[in-house]
Design an enzyme around this catalytic site. Structure first.
Site, PDB file in Angstrom:
ATOM      1  N   GLY A   1      -1.253 -12.556   1.047  1.00 15.80           N
ATOM      2  CA  GLY A   1      -0.092 -13.384   1.361  1.00 15.80           C
ATOM      3  C   GLY A   1      -0.428 -14.816   1.734  1.00 15.80           C
ATOM      4  O   GLY A   1       0.410 -15.552   2.241  1.00 15.80           O
TER       5      GLY A   1
ATOM      6  N   ASN B   1       3.423  -3.755  -4.209  1.00 15.47           N
ATOM      7  CA  ASN B   1       3.654  -3.398  -2.809  1.00 15.47           C
ATOM      8  C   ASN B   1       4.752  -4.327  -2.312  1.00 15.47           C
ATOM      9  O   ASN B   1       4.502  -5.493  -2.036  1.00 15.47           O
ATOM     10  CB  ASN B   1       2.354  -3.590  -2.003  1.00 15.47           C
ATOM     11  CG  ASN B   1       2.589  -3.427  -0.509  1.00 15.47           C
ATOM     12  OD1 ASN B   1       3.627  -2.922  -0.086  1.00 15.47           O
ATOM     13  ND2 ASN B   1       1.631  -3.856   0.295  1.00 15.47           N
TER      14      ASN B   1
ATOM     15  N   GLU C   1      -1.745  -4.732   6.917  1.00 14.86           N
ATOM     16  CA  GLU C   1      -0.624  -5.084   7.798  1.00 14.86           C
ATOM     17  C   GLU C   1      -0.311  -3.936   8.754  1.00 14.86           C
ATOM     18  O   GLU C   1       0.131  -4.157   9.875  1.00 14.86           O
ATOM     19  CB  GLU C   1       0.600  -5.475   6.954  1.00 14.86           C
ATOM     20  CG  GLU C   1       0.425  -6.867   6.368  1.00 14.86           C
ATOM     21  CD  GLU C   1       1.115  -7.091   5.040  1.00 14.86           C
ATOM     22  OE1 GLU C   1       2.026  -6.314   4.687  1.00 14.86           O
ATOM     23  OE2 GLU C   1       0.732  -8.055   4.343  1.00 14.86           O
TER      24      GLU C   1
ATOM     25  N   LYS D   1       6.415  -4.283   0.374  1.00 15.94           N
ATOM     26  CA  LYS D   1       6.439  -4.520   1.835  1.00 15.94           C
ATOM     27  C   LYS D   1       7.865  -4.367   2.370  1.00 15.94           C
ATOM     28  O   LYS D   1       8.591  -3.512   1.891  1.00 15.94           O
ATOM     29  CB  LYS D   1       5.825  -5.883   2.140  1.00 15.94           C
ATOM     30  CG  LYS D   1       4.471  -6.063   1.441  1.00 15.94           C
ATOM     31  CD  LYS D   1       3.690  -7.229   1.903  1.00 15.94           C
ATOM     32  CE  LYS D   1       2.376  -7.269   1.144  1.00 15.94           C
ATOM     33  NZ  LYS D   1       1.443  -8.253   1.649  1.00 15.94           N
TER      34      LYS D   1
ATOM     35  N   SER E   1      -3.088 -11.860  -3.049  1.00 17.14           N
ATOM     36  CA  SER E   1      -2.616 -13.015  -3.817  1.00 17.14           C
ATOM     37  C   SER E   1      -2.959 -12.926  -5.302  1.00 17.14           C
ATOM     38  O   SER E   1      -3.193 -13.951  -5.942  1.00 17.14           O
ATOM     39  CB  SER E   1      -3.142 -14.330  -3.214  1.00 17.14           C
ATOM     40  OG  SER E   1      -2.701 -14.468  -1.883  1.00 17.14           O
TER      41      SER E   1
ATOM     42  N   GLU F   1      -8.747  -5.034  -0.511  1.00 16.01           N
ATOM     43  CA  GLU F   1      -7.854  -6.132  -0.162  1.00 16.01           C
ATOM     44  C   GLU F   1      -8.441  -6.965   0.977  1.00 16.01           C
ATOM     45  O   GLU F   1      -8.265  -6.626   2.159  1.00 16.01           O
ATOM     46  CB  GLU F   1      -6.501  -5.574   0.285  1.00 16.01           C
ATOM     47  CG  GLU F   1      -5.780  -4.800  -0.785  1.00 16.01           C
ATOM     48  CD  GLU F   1      -4.277  -4.957  -0.653  1.00 16.01           C
ATOM     49  OE1 GLU F   1      -3.662  -5.415  -1.610  1.00 16.01           O
ATOM     50  OE2 GLU F   1      -3.734  -4.656   0.423  1.00 16.01           O
TER      51      GLU F   1
ATOM     52  N   HIS G   1      -2.861   0.025   4.731  1.00 18.88           N
ATOM     53  CA  HIS G   1      -2.698  -1.392   4.415  1.00 18.88           C
ATOM     54  C   HIS G   1      -3.056  -2.236   5.639  1.00 18.88           C
ATOM     55  O   HIS G   1      -2.780  -1.849   6.767  1.00 18.88           O
ATOM     56  CB  HIS G   1      -1.255  -1.671   3.967  1.00 18.88           C
ATOM     57  CG  HIS G   1      -1.114  -3.036   3.399  1.00 18.88           C
ATOM     58  ND1 HIS G   1      -0.942  -4.148   4.192  1.00 18.88           N
ATOM     59  CD2 HIS G   1      -1.182  -3.489   2.122  1.00 18.88           C
ATOM     60  CE1 HIS G   1      -0.890  -5.217   3.417  1.00 18.88           C
ATOM     61  NE2 HIS G   1      -1.037  -4.844   2.159  1.00 18.88           N
TER      62      HIS G   1
HETATM   63  P1  PGA Z   1      -0.094 -10.375  -1.733  1.00 18.10           P
HETATM   64  O1  PGA Z   1      -0.154  -8.946  -1.023  1.00 18.10           O
HETATM   65  O2  PGA Z   1      -0.232 -10.128  -3.206  1.00 18.10           O
HETATM   66  O3  PGA Z   1       1.252 -10.950  -1.354  1.00 18.10           O
HETATM   67  O4  PGA Z   1      -1.225 -11.176  -1.197  1.00 18.10           O
HETATM   68  C1  PGA Z   1      -1.032  -7.971  -1.470  1.00 18.10           C
HETATM   69  C2  PGA Z   1      -0.927  -6.764  -0.584  1.00 18.10           C
HETATM   70  O5  PGA Z   1      -0.726  -6.930   0.619  1.00 18.10           O
HETATM   71  O6  PGA Z   1      -1.029  -5.620  -1.060  1.00 18.10           O
END
Ligand code: PGA
Length: 255
Positions: free
Chosen positions: A176, A13, A100, A15, A216, A170, A98
């Site tokens: 993140g 992903n 976010e 982003k 992460s 998630e 997601h």
């Molecule tokens: P990350 O993001 O691996 O940077 O924690 C995962 C995601 O948001 O899908």
């Protein structure tokens, strides 16, 4: 539960990262590194990168996905992209719900469900994200929360259509942040989500559904997370922007 009944999927992903030129370079760098993968490999990229990423991925085993889509087919929705548009350009996958999008763009369980429906109607496969906030975990409502998010998102989705649903667990506190759920925590919640699918559909459907962990996940912790019986892959943010790290995760998933 038996991992052999379902696909392992490693999806990046990206982003809001990478210009078209950078996207082309990153896909071209990844392609030879993941060519022997014994799992599905997907890169979900920003809308403006889709076309170049597809070109760069041609002839490789990397599939390209989008990071969101609108629930209408077309119309007066300035700035939005429909699932039909994605399908028309040959895109197969789309991330929906997601955290976010939930956190910054007013996404709710209901709009997630509308987008899931639209994506399925257009013929796409959905990577549906669910997961709890830190406070929700501390309150002990992780299971209830994930069950509820999963149920609402899947309203109106048939058992047959479940073959085009991938779920990504998630935990929001792990995204993140460098904090990862322990392998046992990830396995537990992925198992809870699998139980919800069994309740909504059947054990057969539940056992065939790919449930990823995201938050992460990287080349240092992927091996342990992916060794768990209910963890069928990963949705990778930060580490998907570095070809060698992403390839390493794909390698662990292929074991
Ligand atoms: P990350 O993001 O691996 O940077 O924690 C995962 C995601 O948001 O899908």
């Amino acid at each position: 539960m038996n991992k052999a009944t379902r696909k392992t999927i490693i999806a990046g992903n990206w982003k809001m990262n990478k210009t078209p030129d950078e996207a082309k370079a990153l896909i071209s760098e990844m392609a030879p590194l993941v060519k022997d993968a014994d799992c599905d490999v997907i890169a979900c990229v920003p809308f403006v990168d889709l076309a170049v990423a597809q070109q760069a991925a041609e002839g490789s085993n990397i599939k390209i996905g989008a990071e969101n889509c609108h629930w209408e087919v077309s119309g007066a929705y300035t700035g939005e992209i429909s699932a039909t548009m994605l399908k028309a350009m040959g895109i197969e996958y789309v991330i929906i719900g997601h955290s976010e999008r939930r956190q910054y763009f007013g996404e709710t369980d209901v709009t997630v469900n509308k987008r899931v429906r639209a994506a399925l109607d257009a013929g796409l496969t959905v990577i549906l994200c669910v997961g709890e906030l830190k406070e929700e975990r501390e309150q002990g409502i992780t299971a209830e929360l994930c069950r509820m998010q999963t149920k609402v998102a899947l309203q109106g989705v048939t058992a047959e259509e479940m073959s085009r649903i991938v779920i990504a667990y998630e935990p929001v506190w792990a995204i993140g942040t460098g904090l990862t759920a322990t392998a046992d925590q990830a396995d537990e919640v992925c198992g809870i989500i699998r139980d919800v699918i069994a309740e909504l559909y059947s054990t057969e459907v539940a056992e065939a559904t790919t449930i990823q962990y995201g938050g992460s996940m990287n080349d240092a912790n992927a091996e342990e997370l992916l060794s768990k019986v209910n963890v069928d892959g990963g949705l990778i943010g930060g580490a998907s922007l570095v070809a060698e790290k992403f390839a390493k995760i794909v390698e662990f998933a292929s074991k």
